[in-house]
Write a protein that holds these residues in place. Structure first.
Motif, PDB file in Angstrom:
ATOM      1  N   GLU A 110     -56.004 -26.742 -16.707  1.00 41.17           N
ATOM      2  CA  GLU A 110     -54.883 -27.804 -15.760  1.00 41.17           C
ATOM      3  C   GLU A 110     -54.420 -28.905 -16.927  1.00 41.17           C
ATOM      4  N   ASN A 111     -55.387 -29.614 -17.630  1.00 44.04           N
ATOM      5  CA  ASN A 111     -54.758 -30.728 -18.163  1.00 44.04           C
ATOM      6  C   ASN A 111     -54.037 -30.081 -19.631  1.00 44.04           C
ATOM      7  N   LEU A 112     -54.428 -29.048 -19.880  1.00 43.14           N
ATOM      8  CA  LEU A 112     -53.742 -28.374 -21.271  1.00 43.14           C
ATOM      9  C   LEU A 112     -52.090 -28.188 -20.577  1.00 43.14           C
ATOM     10  N   PHE A 113     -52.088 -27.498 -19.401  1.00 40.09           N
ATOM     11  CA  PHE A 113     -50.556 -27.383 -18.993  1.00 40.09           C
ATOM     12  C   PHE A 113     -49.918 -28.685 -18.748  1.00 40.09           C
ATOM     13  N   ASP A 114     -50.893 -29.583 -18.068  1.00 39.11           N
ATOM     14  CA  ASP A 114     -50.089 -30.873 -17.729  1.00 39.11           C
ATOM     15  C   ASP A 114     -49.561 -31.623 -19.195  1.00 39.11           C
ATOM     16  N   ASP A 115     -50.376 -31.560 -19.982  1.00 40.38           N
ATOM     17  CA  ASP A 115     -49.950 -32.054 -21.378  1.00 40.38           C
ATOM     18  C   ASP A 115     -48.763 -31.336 -21.958  1.00 40.38           C
ATOM     19  N   CYS A 116     -48.606 -30.111 -21.747  1.00 38.21           N
ATOM     20  CA  CYS A 116     -47.389 -29.541 -22.378  1.00 38.21           C
ATOM     21  C   CYS A 116     -46.061 -29.510 -21.445  1.00 38.21           C
ATOM     22  N   GLY A 117     -46.186 -30.059 -20.338  1.00 38.02           N
ATOM     23  CA  GLY A 117     -45.091 -30.399 -19.486  1.00 38.02           C
ATOM     24  C   GLY A 117     -44.841 -29.170 -18.487  1.00 38.02           C
ATOM     25  N   LEU A 118     -45.812 -28.524 -18.042  1.00 38.86           N
ATOM     26  CA  LEU A 118     -45.978 -27.359 -17.224  1.00 38.86           C
ATOM     27  C   LEU A 118     -46.680 -27.974 -15.932  1.00 38.86           C
ATOM     28  N   LYS A 119     -46.312 -27.289 -14.772  1.00 35.74           N
ATOM     29  CA  LYS A 119     -46.801 -27.371 -13.616  1.00 35.74           C
ATOM     30  C   LYS A 119     -47.204 -26.189 -12.893  1.00 35.74           C
ATOM     31  N   ILE A 120     -48.274 -26.129 -12.371  1.00 37.55           N
ATOM     32  CA  ILE A 120     -49.039 -25.085 -11.698  1.00 37.55           C
ATOM     33  C   ILE A 120     -48.271 -24.403 -10.563  1.00 37.55           C
ATOM     34  N   LYS A 121     -47.623 -23.402 -10.045  1.00 37.65           N
ATOM     35  CA  LYS A 121     -47.098 -22.963  -8.906  1.00 37.65           C
ATOM     36  C   LYS A 121     -47.982 -22.257  -8.022  1.00 37.65           C
ATOM     37  N   ARG A 122     -48.660 -21.345  -8.866  1.00 35.61           N
ATOM     38  CA  ARG A 122     -49.667 -20.350  -8.172  1.00 35.61           C
ATOM     39  C   ARG A 122     -50.794 -20.073  -9.029  1.00 35.61           C
ATOM     40  N   GLU A 123     -51.968 -19.814  -8.678  1.00 37.24           N
ATOM     41  CA  GLU A 123     -52.911 -19.633  -9.480  1.00 37.24           C
ATOM     42  C   GLU A 123     -53.909 -18.594  -8.713  1.00 37.24           C
ATOM     43  N   LEU A 124     -54.735 -18.030  -9.838  1.00 37.88           N
ATOM     44  CA  LEU A 124     -55.572 -16.848  -9.273  1.00 37.88           C
ATOM     45  C   LEU A 124     -56.912 -17.314  -9.935  1.00 37.88           C
ATOM     46  N   ILE A 125     -57.946 -17.627  -9.432  1.00 41.84           N
ATOM     47  CA  ILE A 125     -59.274 -17.863 -10.134  1.00 41.84           C
ATOM     48  C   ILE A 125     -60.143 -16.753  -9.803  1.00 41.84           C
ATOM     49  N   LEU A 126     -60.852 -16.093 -10.644  1.00 47.25           N
ATOM     50  CA  LEU A 126     -61.722 -14.954 -10.167  1.00 47.25           C
ATOM     51  C   LEU A 126     -63.021 -15.261 -10.792  1.00 47.25           C
ATOM     52  N   PRO A 127     -63.856 -15.533  -9.877  1.00 49.14           N
ATOM     53  CA  PRO A 127     -65.224 -15.566 -10.168  1.00 49.14           C
ATOM     54  C   PRO A 127     -65.973 -14.242 -10.981  1.00 49.14           C
ATOM     55  N   TYR A 128     -67.176 -14.373 -11.334  1.00 45.77           N
ATOM     56  CA  TYR A 128     -67.726 -13.065 -11.746  1.00 45.77           C
ATOM     57  C   TYR A 128     -68.041 -12.252 -10.478  1.00 45.77           C
ATOM     58  N   ALA A 129     -67.910 -11.021 -10.792  1.00 42.05           N
ATOM     59  CA  ALA A 129     -67.853 -10.122  -9.558  1.00 42.05           C
ATOM     60  C   ALA A 129     -69.170 -10.153  -8.628  1.00 42.05           C
ATOM     61  N   GLY A 130     -68.964 -10.266  -7.551  1.00 42.38           N
ATOM     62  CA  GLY A 130     -70.098 -10.544  -6.555  1.00 42.38           C
ATOM     63  C   GLY A 130     -70.632 -11.961  -6.380  1.00 42.38           C
ATOM     64  N   MET A 131     -70.219 -12.926  -7.113  1.00 41.80           N
ATOM     65  CA  MET A 131     -70.698 -14.299  -7.065  1.00 41.80           C
ATOM     66  C   MET A 131     -69.518 -15.246  -6.753  1.00 41.80           C
ATOM     67  N   THR A 132     -69.931 -16.424  -6.137  1.00 41.09           N
ATOM     68  CA  THR A 132     -68.976 -17.649  -5.728  1.00 41.09           C
ATOM     69  C   THR A 132     -68.677 -18.082  -7.173  1.00 41.09           C
ATOM     70  N   ILE A 133     -67.449 -18.773  -7.203  1.00 41.94           N
ATOM     71  CA  ILE A 133     -67.086 -19.590  -8.173  1.00 41.94           C
ATOM     72  C   ILE A 133     -68.179 -20.666  -8.649  1.00 41.94           C
ATOM     73  N   GLU A 134     -68.875 -21.140  -7.690  1.00 49.55           N
ATOM     74  CA  GLU A 134     -69.771 -22.347  -8.155  1.00 49.55           C
ATOM     75  C   GLU A 134     -70.861 -21.529  -8.862  1.00 49.55           C
ATOM     76  N   GLU A 135     -71.365 -20.414  -8.243  1.00 52.68           N
ATOM     77  CA  GLU A 135     -72.468 -19.763  -9.045  1.00 52.68           C
ATOM     78  C   GLU A 135     -72.100 -19.202 -10.529  1.00 52.68           C
TER      79      GLU A 135
END
Ligand SMILES: C[S@@+](CC[C@H](N)C(=O)[O-])C[C@H]1O[C@@H](n2cnc3c(N)ncnc32)[C@H](O)[C@@H]1O
Length: 303
Positions: free
Chosen positions: A261-286
């Motif tokens: 996110e910081n990289l995009f911000d530094d480069c003048g780009l804003k996130i419109k939509r995102e898809l964050i995919l954790p390891y299959a069968g786990m939560t993102i925290e795990e």
């Protein structure tokens, strides 16, 4: 559902050679739609008609899977990817035709066989504008499946792919020429070059897609700035990458989503939509706690 025959033959061969993969593959296949099985079958049929064999395609997929497991265990042990410079991987990977061919066919099949990868393809097909005219640019098309899908789904007038590897350019060329048969008027070109050295000058694009390239470069900021420069102000911009995901030629490590996110911000780009995919069968925290792979995809706009 009746499994398309080429997909079934490929699965049988993959599991014959790598029986340990059965549980993961079975779980991923349960989530594929009938349409996605058909798309994979059509991809396989094309290459089989071109003279490849099921054995070779299974070897490509298994080589990629086994090598990824090996690199991931290196990462778990050392907390870093094995290599960190382009020079260390260029000759072994991008400019090694035999290796790169296997790798790219394997990666294309993993687009369907890996649960997170099919989600990323769905996100791409769901978000890309279907009616927009103008020009589409793809950086690092690799196996060519995404640029072929864009051409199939969308109404852009021209499509340009830039890839540093001759093998990738050739795979993409053959695949796209096959898929565009019904639409010969659509302009299509490929350039074998480093994206940062491609003289795009004052060309501006209506869509820019870069799938799984950012982790392959030494300075992701230079890529994001160049993407911003060549995208029209209202362009569709889509970038996918990964966190803590080791593959032989991943040289830039993102440790978490904040860094991206910081990289995009530094480069003048804003996130419109995102898809964050954790390891299959786990939560993102795990997944983050165990430093296992996370796949991420972003639709961006210029600030
Ligand atoms: C992992 S493949 C990605 C394939 C496909 N886009 C996908 O999402 O599955 C990465 C591709 O990026 C290309 N690539 C790596 N560095 C590049 C650069 N500096 N300029 C252009 N292409 C590059 C590689 O040759 C390879 O074909």
């Amino acid at each position: 559902m009746n499994m398309p025959s080429n997909v079934q033959k490929l699965i049988d061969k993959v599991l014959e050679e790598n029986p340990m993969h059965r549980r993961i593959l079975t779980a991923a296949l349960e989530k594929l739609t009938t349409e996605e099985f058909r798309l994979l079958d059509s991809y396989l049929s094309f290459w089989l008609e071109k003279g490849l064999t099921v054995d070779y395609l299974a070897e490509a997929y298994n080589t990629h899977t086994v090598s990824t497991v090996r690199e991931q265990s290196y990462f778990q042990k050392h907390g870093k990817y094995r290599y960190s410079s382009f020079a260390e991987v260029a000759d072994e990977v991008y400019f090694n035709n035999e290796f790169m061919s296997l790798y790219m066919y394997g990666l294309a099949i993993a687009t369907f066989f890996w649960a997170n990868h099919i989600e990323m393809l769905r996100f791409f097909r769901e978000t890309i504008p279907r009616d927009r005219k103008g020009s589409y640019l793809e950086i690092g098309p690799g196996h060519g499946y995404y640029i072929a899908a864009a051409m199939n789904d969308c109404a852009f007038d021209s499509y340009l792919g830039i890839d540093i590897s001759e093998t990738s350019i050739e795979q993409t060329r053959q695949l796209v020429e096959h898929y565009r048969k019904g639409r010969p008027s659509v302009a299509f070109s490929l350039q074998q070059m480093d994206f940062l050295e491609t003289p795009l000058n004052d060309k501006r694009f209506d869509a820019v897609f870069m799938g799984e390239v950012l982790e392959h470069v030494e300075q992701p900021g230079l890529f994001m700035r160049e993407i911003r420069r060549v995208a029209k102000d209202d362009a569709y911009i889509h970038v996918s990458t990964c966190i803590n995901a080791a593959v032989i030629d991943h040289i830039y490590l993102f440790n978490d989503t904040k860094e991206i996110e910081n990289l995009f911000d530094d480069c003048g780009l804003k996130i419109k939509r995102e898809l964050i995919l954790p390891y299959a069968g786990m939560t993102i925290e795990e997944t983050m706690e165990k430093r296992l792979p996370v796949s991420v995809s972003y639709v961006l706009e210029k600030n």
